[in-house]
Design an enzyme around this catalytic site. Structure first.
Site, PDB file in Angstrom:
ATOM      1  N   THR A 134      53.218  85.570   8.799  1.00  0.00           N
ATOM      2  CA  THR A 134      52.549  84.559   9.625  1.00  0.00           C
ATOM      3  C   THR A 134      51.996  85.190  10.903  1.00  0.00           C
ATOM      4  OG1 THR A 134      54.235  83.024   8.866  1.00  0.00           O
ATOM      5  CG2 THR A 134      52.876  82.312  10.720  1.00  0.00           C
ATOM      6  N   GLU A 135      50.716  84.989  11.158  1.00  0.00           N
ATOM      7  CA  GLU A 135      50.071  85.502  12.371  1.00  0.00           C
ATOM      8  C   GLU A 135      50.227  87.017  12.533  1.00  0.00           C
ATOM      9  OE1 GLU A 135      48.283  83.515  14.268  1.00  0.00           O
ATOM     10  OE2 GLU A 135      48.990  81.510  13.757  1.00  0.00           O
ATOM     11  N   ALA A 136      50.429  87.716  11.410  1.00  0.00           N
ATOM     12  CA  ALA A 136      50.616  89.172  11.418  1.00  0.00           C
ATOM     13  C   ALA A 136      51.824  89.599  12.252  1.00  0.00           C
ATOM     14  CB  ALA A 136      49.351  89.900  11.897  1.00  0.00           C
ATOM     15  N   TRP A 285      48.852  89.213  15.980  1.00  0.00           N
ATOM     16  CA  TRP A 285      47.423  89.346  16.269  1.00  0.00           C
ATOM     17  C   TRP A 285      46.948  88.285  17.254  1.00  0.00           C
ATOM     18  CZ3 TRP A 285      44.183  87.866  11.267  1.00  0.00           C
ATOM     19  CH2 TRP A 285      44.420  86.526  10.962  1.00  0.00           C
TER      20      TRP A 285
END
Lengths: 388, 374
Positions: A134-136, A285
């Protein structure tokens, strides 16, 4: 999330009490019309046109797939279409776009990844070997767990804080892990499309496909990871900006260069890593900080997150599928994103996506919902007790 | 500058504004003569130079109805005298421009402009629509309309106010400038530095007891809160026509033992009041700005603001409600009392945010408007 008032009679199906299905549907329909459907159709055309030379990878949450099923099955069909071409790779992630990789107990994380894997297999007949959290969101520890689950690669942000002078255009080993390889997003080249494509203040404006292909051809290293929100196409960058024309032209321009072609992470994961990255604290990120502060930056966010985490034993003991699903839907990182109090440019991005007037308003609503869920779980457990 | 009240003789935001503005202007090298009604005390050697024109025995917010015709006569007399004084002093002081505040000195501003042929700016802190509960006084409305149209620039304290005077008074929006009020955060003690007397939670209302300030809504919200929480005290500070009615109303609601009416409180106690409260509510039906909200912010006391307040335009570190939405107001109060982390996080960011609204900034923005004309 729906407005949840403690002065109302809050009986009935908590799913409908907590979530604003009408708004979810509206947003989904809008983005499907502006982005998912047209972009998927372009992708399919490009794959057919270039006969296997154009490839693309998707990282799609389970929640999204559920929403497709519920609101517009055509979107799902178009992804299945794409999967059938064999030129599309799928990555695994948490089913509910959750930050549960940061829970102390990793059971939930593993279960959600397994759920997601099952969905990929059943819908797209695909067994992902590369993982994108999730979300890097990434730490050495997360990479280690992902490795133990059998993944060969993991995608995260190519941020200078962890790379130093090194280039993101290579694969890297991860400290404390034995074999998993890290793919690092080239955020500059990705953001050139995702954020700056229509920015008039940008010195490179307007961005054309041939210019972008030149930049790519000049990159060092064996790969360039261009990775962005799918909504870039048609939603963040509206159709009027020319984003679709850019996308249609891009493969042609890229394939003009001998040193450029399209590859999926699954194909590239066999490359040799050139070095090691060490990420002891969360990297992501999001926002300028590229850490977890977008979701856990202030005390309110951390309180909500811990509250959610601490509900886990009760959720498991209650053995109620409906409540389990609700608890998981509440793990969606966006719920915490809305509580962010950053006041500079990133704060505006948070505000743009938020259904709440202020972060404080968001906190109150989230806490009221969490309290209500807790009460329901308690009630459930009491019933179990009485039944015994 | 033509004003009405000036500390220590003041009863509202107007006086604070004039005091802080003139001092900040002085520190920027602007020389200000401040014209005001004569008080019992002669003050000398102040910055700005205070010029006390003639005595009038009422404030800008006190019940005008009680004074009848004599009141308006008195105000007009003051305005005439004020303009004459300005003309007289101009020979020696050589003024560059005239700046007046609100309707009470509007005519003086217009007259002085005619006499000394210098540009005139008026700041509108509130209009008759905001102040009157029994329906606006048409004589006053006419003075406001005339003054705003005649002035070279009109300064409003919020965009909300700007909209109002464009819509209701037909003022050309091209000559309106918005200059927000400020606050001096260092003057206010922080919530976390103050010891409280008791464990009872405190919810504060501070303002004139008048319909437009929303005290009725405040009491209704209090009733709601008390239906689910017990350990809360609702403090209402400020005087005004409605005070007796409100005391009765609190008895009627059956919450009189949980509501404390303080009456008008002096400045030093005001600071205490903010810092010792757990929540500050500004439930105004109509609030052109709402300096008290900035003061509560500077004290780190979480604020709940009516959407119809100017101050709610400039901060996101707050909770916003429609003044009529008593349920939501109560819900927000409960949340701020129940969740310490919410209370504390908001308080901390408020103090930070309040620093952005210094009186220095107000003065700079005002000075910009001056420079357009001089």
């Amino acid at each position: 999330m729906r407005r949840f008032s403690i002065f109302e009679e809050n009986n009935g199906d908590p799913y409908h009490l907590y979530f604003n299905q009408k708004l979810n549907k509206e947003v989904f329909e809008k983005v499907a019309r502006k982005c998912y459907l047209p972009t998927n159709s372009i992708m399919l055309d490009l794959i057919n046109k270039y006969d296997g030379k154009f490839k693309i990878s998707y990282s799609i949450t389970g929640v999204f797939l559920d929403q497709c099923n519920e609101f517009n099955p055509k979107v799902l069909e178009s992804f299945e279409e794409l999967a059938k071409t064999g030129c599309v790779d799928f990555l695994d992630e948490t089913y509910y776009h959750s930050l549960c990789s940061l829970f102390k107990d990793k059971t939930e994380f593993k279960e959600q990844v397994a759920l997601h894997n099952r969905a990929m297999k059943s819908l797209f007949k695909h067994n992902p070997v590369v993982f994108r959290n999730t979300e890097a969101l990434f730490t050495n520890e997360i990479a280690k767990i992902v490795e133990e689950m059998g993944y060969k690669g993991i995608v995260t942000e190519g941020w200078e804080r962890i790379l130093g002078w090194r280039s993101p255009n290579y694969l890297y080993r991860v400290k404390g892990c034995s074999s998993i390889k890290a793919f690092l997003r080239n955020y500059r080249l990705s953001d050139d499309i995702a954020y700056r494509f229509s920015a008039h203040w940008w010195s490179e404006y307007p961005l054309t496909a041939d210019k972008y292909a030149i930049w790519l051809s000049k990159c060092e290293g064996p790969l360039v990871n261009i990775f962005m929100d799918y909504e870039t196409f048609g939603e963040h960058q509206w159709v009027e900006t020319g984003i679709f024309e850019f996308l249609k032209r891009l493969p042609e321009e890229i394939l003009k260069y001998e040193n450029l072609n399209f590859k999926t992470p699954s194909e590239l994961v066999s490359l040799e890593p050139v070095g090691e990255i060490d990420v002891p604290t969360p990297l992501s990120w999001a926002d300028m900080e590229r850490d977890a502060s977008a979701w856990l930056g202030n005390e309110m966010q951390r309180v909500c997150f811990r509250f959610l985490e601490n509900l886990e034993p009760m959720v498991r003991e209650a053995k109620d599928e409906k409540l389990m699903r609700i608890w998981r839907l509440l793990q969606n990182s966006d719920q915490l994103y809305y509580l962010c109090t950053k006041s500079w440019a990133d704060g505006d991005v948070h505000k743009y996506f938020s259904p709440f007037d202020t972060p404080y308003d968001g906190f109150i609503n989230f806490m009221n919902v969490l309290q209500d869920l807790k009460n329901r779980l308690k009630h459930k457990l009491k019933l179990h007790e009485a039944g015994r | 500058m033509l004003g009405w009240e000036f500390p220590p003789f003041k009863s509202g935001g107007l006086g604070v504004h004039c005091y802080e503005l003139t001092r900040a202007l002085a520190s920027r090298g602007v020389e200000v003569d401040f014209y005001m009604p004569r008080t019992e005390f002669e003050i000398k050697g102040t910055t700005p130079r205070l010029i006390q024109v003639m005595p009038v025995y009422f404030g800008p917010y006190t019940a005008r109805e009680a004074y009848g015709w004599d009141f308006m006569n008195r105000v007009m007399q003051y305005n005439l005298r004020c303009a004459e004084e300005v003309e007289k002093n101009h020979r020696e002081r050589n003024y560059d421009l005239i700046h007046n505040h609100d309707w009470l000195t509007m005519r003086a501003g217009v007259l002085a402009k005619q006499k000394i042929k210098k540009p005139h700016i008026c700041t509108v802190h509130s209009t008759e629509y905001d102040r009157s509960s029994l329906g606006p006084n048409h004589q006053i409305l006419e003075i406001e309309r005339m003054g705003m149209h005649a002035a070279d620039r009109v300064i409003t304290v919020s965009n909300m106010m700007k909209r109002q005077i464009v819509e209701k008074f037909g003022v050309d929006c091209g000559k309106i400038r918005v200059v927000y009020n400020g606050v001096d955060p260092d003057k206010f003690r922080k919530k976390w530095e103050v010891r409280k007397y008791s464990k009872e939670k405190v919810v504060l209302f501070l303002g004139r007891m008048a319909e437009q300030k929303g005290p009725v809504q405040f009491l209704q919200a209090a009733k709601k809160v008390l239906s689910v929480m017990n350990n809360v005290r609702f403090v209402m500070a400020g005087g005004g026509d409605m005070l007796p009615y409100l005391i009765n109303y609190s008895i009627e609601l059956g919450i009189s033992d949980k509501v404390t009416f303080l009456g008008y409180i002096p400045e030093n106690q005001l600071h205490e009041a903010y810092a010792k409260s757990d929540v500050y509510v500004l439930p105004s039906i109509s609030e052109p700005f709402g300096i008290t909200a900035l003061e509560a912010m500077a004290s780190g006391t979480p604020i709940i603001l009516s959407k119809t307040s100017g101050v709610s335009e400039i901060t996101t570190h707050c909770l916003r409600v429609d003044f009529w939405d008593v349920n939501k107001m109560a819900e927000y109060i409960i949340a701020l009392l129940k969740y310490r982390v919410l209370n504390h996080t908001m308080g901390r960011y408020e103090v930070e945010d309040a620093r952005k609204f210094s009186w220095g900034k107000t003065a700079d923005e005002t000075l910009k408007v001056y420079r357009e004309l001089v």
